[in-house]
Design an enzyme around this catalytic site. Sequence first.
Site, mmCIF file in Angstrom:
data_model
loop_
_atom_site.group_PDB
_atom_site.id
_atom_site.type_symbol
_atom_site.label_atom_id
_atom_site.label_comp_id
_atom_site.label_asym_id
_atom_site.label_seq_id
_atom_site.Cartn_x
_atom_site.Cartn_y
_atom_site.Cartn_z
ATOM 1 N N CYS A 2 0.483 -1.075 0.066
ATOM 2 C CA CYS A 2 -0.030 0.067 0.122
ATOM 3 C C CYS A 2 0.960 1.231 0.117
ATOM 4 O O CYS A 2 2.262 1.344 0.253
ATOM 5 C CB CYS A 2 -0.845 0.110 1.300
ATOM 6 N N CYS A 5 2.641 1.848 3.241
ATOM 7 C CA CYS A 5 3.790 1.092 3.327
ATOM 8 C C CYS A 5 4.940 1.554 2.602
ATOM 9 O O CYS A 5 5.988 1.374 2.866
ATOM 10 C CB CYS A 5 3.411 -0.220 3.255
ATOM 11 N N ASP A 28 0.525 15.690 5.444
ATOM 12 C CA ASP A 28 -0.197 15.278 4.397
ATOM 13 C C ASP A 28 0.241 16.039 2.976
ATOM 14 O O ASP A 28 0.439 17.092 3.260
ATOM 15 C CB ASP A 28 -1.557 15.504 4.732
ATOM 16 N N HIS A 44 1.788 -2.741 8.520
ATOM 17 C CA HIS A 44 0.597 -2.654 7.814
ATOM 18 C C HIS A 44 -0.733 -2.941 8.702
ATOM 19 O O HIS A 44 -0.851 -4.281 8.842
ATOM 20 C CB HIS A 44 0.550 -3.119 6.536
ATOM 21 N N ASN A 82 -10.190 8.131 10.047
ATOM 22 C CA ASN A 82 -11.416 7.762 9.047
ATOM 23 C C ASN A 82 -11.379 6.377 9.055
ATOM 24 O O ASN A 82 -10.313 5.481 8.952
ATOM 25 C CB ASN A 82 -11.374 8.443 7.851
ATOM 26 N N GLY A 88 -14.975 7.477 5.142
ATOM 27 C CA GLY A 88 -14.332 8.398 4.188
ATOM 28 C C GLY A 88 -12.940 7.920 4.101
ATOM 29 O O GLY A 88 -11.910 8.890 3.752
ATOM 30 N N HIS A 93 -4.587 2.032 5.346
ATOM 31 C CA HIS A 93 -3.431 1.781 6.421
ATOM 32 C C HIS A 93 -3.640 2.559 7.414
ATOM 33 O O HIS A 93 -3.905 3.938 6.964
ATOM 34 C CB HIS A 93 -2.172 1.951 5.723
ATOM 35 N N HIS A 95 -4.375 5.420 9.810
ATOM 36 C CA HIS A 95 -3.586 6.832 10.088
ATOM 37 C C HIS A 95 -4.466 7.570 10.750
ATOM 38 O O HIS A 95 -5.752 7.711 10.692
ATOM 39 C CB HIS A 95 -3.249 7.392 8.687
ATOM 40 N N HIS A 97 -5.228 11.675 11.568
ATOM 41 C CA HIS A 97 -4.895 12.914 11.093
ATOM 42 C C HIS A 97 -4.852 13.790 12.225
ATOM 43 O O HIS A 97 -5.399 13.913 12.998
ATOM 44 C CB HIS A 97 -5.805 13.583 10.367
HETATM 45 P P1 5GP Z 1 -7.896 9.458 4.492
HETATM 46 O O1 5GP Z 1 -8.987 9.856 3.465
HETATM 47 O O2 5GP Z 1 -7.597 7.621 4.050
HETATM 48 O O3 5GP Z 1 -8.590 9.488 5.959
HETATM 49 O O4 5GP Z 1 -6.748 10.241 4.213
HETATM 50 C C1 5GP Z 1 -5.811 9.873 3.523
HETATM 51 C C2 5GP Z 1 -4.885 11.063 3.448
HETATM 52 O O5 5GP Z 1 -3.607 10.843 2.875
HETATM 53 C C3 5GP Z 1 -5.224 12.290 2.647
HETATM 54 O O6 5GP Z 1 -5.434 13.385 3.536
HETATM 55 C C4 5GP Z 1 -4.261 12.423 1.455
HETATM 56 O O7 5GP Z 1 -4.174 13.995 1.200
HETATM 57 C C5 5GP Z 1 -3.088 11.794 2.202
HETATM 58 N N1 5GP Z 1 -2.272 11.265 1.193
HETATM 59 C C6 5GP Z 1 -2.365 10.384 0.224
HETATM 60 N N2 5GP Z 1 -1.468 9.806 -0.581
HETATM 61 C C7 5GP Z 1 -0.413 10.390 0.009
HETATM 62 C C8 5GP Z 1 1.135 10.453 -0.216
HETATM 63 O O8 5GP Z 1 1.477 9.852 -1.146
HETATM 64 N N3 5GP Z 1 1.858 11.357 0.499
HETATM 65 C C9 5GP Z 1 1.263 12.098 1.572
HETATM 66 N N4 5GP Z 1 2.210 12.838 2.400
HETATM 67 N N5 5GP Z 1 -0.019 12.114 1.897
HETATM 68 C C10 5GP Z 1 -1.043 11.132 1.104
HETATM 69 ZN ZN ZN Z 2 0.403 -0.210 4.418
#
Ligand code: 5GP
Ligand code: ZN
Length: 118
Positions: A2, A5, A28, A44, A82, A88, A93, A95, A97
Site C-alpha cells: 500500500c 507502506c 499530508d 500494515h 477515518n 471516508g 492503512h 492513520h 490525522h
Molecule cells: P483518508 O481519506 O484515508 O483518511 O486520508 C488519506 C490522506 O492521505 C489524505 O489526506 C491524503 O491527502 C493523504 N495522502 C494520500 N497519498 C499521499 C502521499 O503519497 N503522501 C502524503 N504525504 N499524503 C498522502
Molecule cells: Zn500499508
Amino acid sequence: MCIFCKIVEGEIPSNKVLEDKNFLAFHDINPAAPLHVLVIPKDHIVSFEETPSELMAKMTPFIQEVTKKLGLDKNGYRLVTNVGDDGGQEVKHLHFHILGGGKLIWNHFPKDDPHKSL
Ligand code: 5GP
Ligand code: ZN
C-alpha cells in the site's frame, strides 16, 4: 504494497516530522489545515477497527510527542481517524490525522438534521 507502506520503506518520499521503531509522522500531501500531519504505524494495519490495544497504548505517547514538536499542545488540535468506506477512509492503512495551526471550523456537520451529514 500500500501507499503508506511504500512511504515507510522510502519508496515514496515524505516530509517527515518524527519517526521511531514503530511509528512515522509526516505532512499530508494535500493539507486540509495550516498544519496537517499523518501518524501511521510502520506495520500494515488496515484501520482503527483492526488495531490492537497494545499498539494504541504505544501510539498515544508518540502522537503526543508529534503535537508537542508541532507546537500544537498548548492551543489544541483535532485528531481524526477515518474508518472504512462510510468513514471516508481512502488509504487502507491506519492513520491519524493531526489538524491544527489555528482555530478549526466545526460546522461541516449540519446541526438541524443528522441525515444531512450523509
Ligand atoms: P483518508 O481519506 O484515508 O483518511 O486520508 C488519506 C490522506 O492521505 C489524505 O489526506 C491524503 O491527502 C493523504 N495522502 C494520500 N497519498 C499521499 C502521499 O503519497 N503522501 C502524503 N504525504 N499524503 C498522502
Ligand atoms: Zn500499508
